[in-house]
Design a protein around this motif. Sequence first.
Motif, PDB file in Angstrom:
ATOM      1  N   ALA A 183       0.815  -1.225   0.000  1.00  0.00           N
ATOM      2  CA  ALA A 183       0.000   0.000   0.000  1.00  0.00           C
ATOM      3  C   ALA A 183       0.844   1.269   0.000  1.00  0.00           C
ATOM      4  N   ASP A 184       2.155   1.122  -0.029  1.00  0.00           N
ATOM      5  CA  ASP A 184       3.045   2.287   0.002  1.00  0.00           C
ATOM      6  C   ASP A 184       2.878   3.087  -1.284  1.00  0.00           C
ATOM      7  N   LYS A 185       2.708   4.382  -1.172  1.00  0.00           N
ATOM      8  CA  LYS A 185       2.473   5.218  -2.354  1.00  0.00           C
ATOM      9  C   LYS A 185       3.687   6.061  -2.749  1.00  0.00           C
ATOM     10  N   ASP A 186       4.781   5.920  -2.047  1.00  0.00           N
ATOM     11  CA  ASP A 186       5.992   6.628  -2.448  1.00  0.00           C
ATOM     12  C   ASP A 186       6.448   6.094  -3.793  1.00  0.00           C
ATOM     13  N   ASP A 187       6.716   6.977  -4.751  1.00  0.00           N
ATOM     14  CA  ASP A 187       7.018   6.552  -6.106  1.00  0.00           C
ATOM     15  C   ASP A 187       8.245   5.647  -6.176  1.00  0.00           C
ATOM     16  N   MET A 188       9.253   5.920  -5.356  1.00  0.00           N
ATOM     17  CA  MET A 188      10.455   5.095  -5.376  1.00  0.00           C
ATOM     18  C   MET A 188      10.182   3.688  -4.852  1.00  0.00           C
ATOM     19  N   VAL A 208       2.283 -14.738  -8.095  1.00  0.00           N
ATOM     20  CA  VAL A 208       2.227 -13.288  -8.295  1.00  0.00           C
ATOM     21  C   VAL A 208       0.817 -12.871  -8.698  1.00  0.00           C
ATOM     22  N   ARG A 209       0.183 -13.636  -9.539  1.00  0.00           N
ATOM     23  CA  ARG A 209      -1.196 -13.324  -9.928  1.00  0.00           C
ATOM     24  C   ARG A 209      -2.111 -13.311  -8.697  1.00  0.00           C
ATOM     25  N   GLY A 210      -1.925 -14.265  -7.814  1.00  0.00           N
ATOM     26  CA  GLY A 210      -2.706 -14.304  -6.590  1.00  0.00           C
ATOM     27  C   GLY A 210      -2.443 -13.107  -5.700  1.00  0.00           C
ATOM     28  N   PHE A 211      -1.184 -12.699  -5.610  1.00  0.00           N
ATOM     29  CA  PHE A 211      -0.824 -11.514  -4.827  1.00  0.00           C
ATOM     30  C   PHE A 211      -1.516 -10.283  -5.389  1.00  0.00           C
ATOM     31  N   MET A 212      -1.517 -10.147  -6.697  1.00  0.00           N
ATOM     32  CA  MET A 212      -2.136  -8.982  -7.333  1.00  0.00           C
ATOM     33  C   MET A 212      -3.630  -8.929  -7.033  1.00  0.00           C
ATOM     34  N   HIS A 215      -4.269  -7.965  -3.282  1.00  0.00           N
ATOM     35  CA  HIS A 215      -3.940  -6.589  -2.879  1.00  0.00           C
ATOM     36  C   HIS A 215      -4.419  -5.546  -3.895  1.00  0.00           C
ATOM     37  N   ASP A 216      -5.331  -5.928  -4.755  1.00  0.00           N
ATOM     38  CA  ASP A 216      -5.793  -5.043  -5.816  1.00  0.00           C
ATOM     39  C   ASP A 216      -6.274  -3.689  -5.300  1.00  0.00           C
ATOM     40  N   VAL A 223       2.065  -0.477 -10.522  1.00  0.00           N
ATOM     41  CA  VAL A 223       2.300  -1.885 -10.218  1.00  0.00           C
ATOM     42  C   VAL A 223       1.304  -2.750 -10.985  1.00  0.00           C
ATOM     43  N   LYS A 224       0.043  -2.349 -10.957  1.00  0.00           N
ATOM     44  CA  LYS A 224      -0.985  -3.118 -11.667  1.00  0.00           C
ATOM     45  C   LYS A 224      -0.668  -3.175 -13.159  1.00  0.00           C
ATOM     46  N   ARG A 225      -0.269  -2.039 -13.722  1.00  0.00           N
ATOM     47  CA  ARG A 225      -0.010  -1.972 -15.158  1.00  0.00           C
ATOM     48  C   ARG A 225       1.224  -2.787 -15.555  1.00  0.00           C
ATOM     49  N   GLU A 226       2.348  -2.548 -14.876  1.00  0.00           N
ATOM     50  CA  GLU A 226       3.597  -3.192 -15.278  1.00  0.00           C
ATOM     51  C   GLU A 226       3.590  -4.689 -14.991  1.00  0.00           C
ATOM     52  N   VAL A 227       3.140  -5.065 -13.812  1.00  0.00           N
ATOM     53  CA  VAL A 227       3.106  -6.490 -13.477  1.00  0.00           C
ATOM     54  C   VAL A 227       2.035  -7.198 -14.305  1.00  0.00           C
ATOM     55  N   GLY A 228       0.897  -6.514 -14.500  1.00  0.00           N
ATOM     56  CA  GLY A 228      -0.155  -7.090 -15.339  1.00  0.00           C
ATOM     57  C   GLY A 228       0.325  -7.332 -16.751  1.00  0.00           C
ATOM     58  N   ASN A 229       1.047  -6.365 -17.317  1.00  0.00           N
ATOM     59  CA  ASN A 229       1.592  -6.529 -18.662  1.00  0.00           C
ATOM     60  C   ASN A 229       2.565  -7.697 -18.726  1.00  0.00           C
ATOM     61  N   LYS A 230       3.406  -7.818 -17.702  1.00  0.00           N
ATOM     62  CA  LYS A 230       4.390  -8.903 -17.692  1.00  0.00           C
ATOM     63  C   LYS A 230       3.694 -10.263 -17.593  1.00  0.00           C
ATOM     64  N   LEU A 231       2.637 -10.332 -16.822  1.00  0.00           N
ATOM     65  CA  LEU A 231       1.881 -11.578 -16.710  1.00  0.00           C
ATOM     66  C   LEU A 231       1.222 -11.948 -18.037  1.00  0.00           C
TER      67      LEU A 231
END
Length: 238
Positions: A183-188, A208-212, A215-216, A223-231
């Motif tokens: 839930a951390d929103k710091d960009d770094m 990883v899909r389960g984690f996403m 914690h959606d 995170v949703k975009r980049e990890v989703g694209n990689k999946l």
Amino acid sequence: MPTDPTASVRSIVSQLEALGTPERRASFERTAPSALRGLGVRVPDLRVISKALIKQHREAPPAQVKALVFALGDEGSFEARQVGHELLAGNRAALASLTRDELLALSRGMDNWATVDMWGEMILGVSWLRGCVDDALIMALAGSADRWERRAALVATVALNKKARGGKGDAPRTLPICRALAADKDDMVVKALSWALRELLEWEPGVVRGFMLEHDAVLASRVKREVGNKLRTGKKSG
């Protein structure tokens, strides 16, 4: 083999300065602003110096290697610190001999993503991978008020899952750190979370899909975009 860290540092920095360019210095200042000065050395050129230093110190006592690493870290430039970290990462005995206090001392002055990622993956993460660092230390960093320490905790998981570092996939140690910072929103921190999950999915895409999904509600859109694209595609974007 040189035994005086001060003389060695002078020689190394002289080589680095000769390789630097104004364009590279400006790029460093723009993309990774830091109190450390940038010498403007290209990574391939820096690695030539690092590899020669690793070879030169292959049989050196760990204490001698660590003395040079700390002297390079104290020199004040990003590139000197990077050479020191690569020397340490390339000397298994010296890396294994680090005490907890020495390990943390190497992170002093972390104030940009490039410095954090170098220490977090090459030193902290590999030490964790090899069992020289316990899970509690990484979790303590994940709970820090310092954004760079939180980022470092996530970057450390990269070593657990990166073949080039000897990682073979480690969801049991990676996911608790990701959960702590989901839930951390710091960009770094957000960028590091995306990186950590993308490295893990090379081994455990289902996990990883389960984690996403779990914690959606709190995950940053990056995170949703980049990890989703990689999946979906195997790539960070697309």
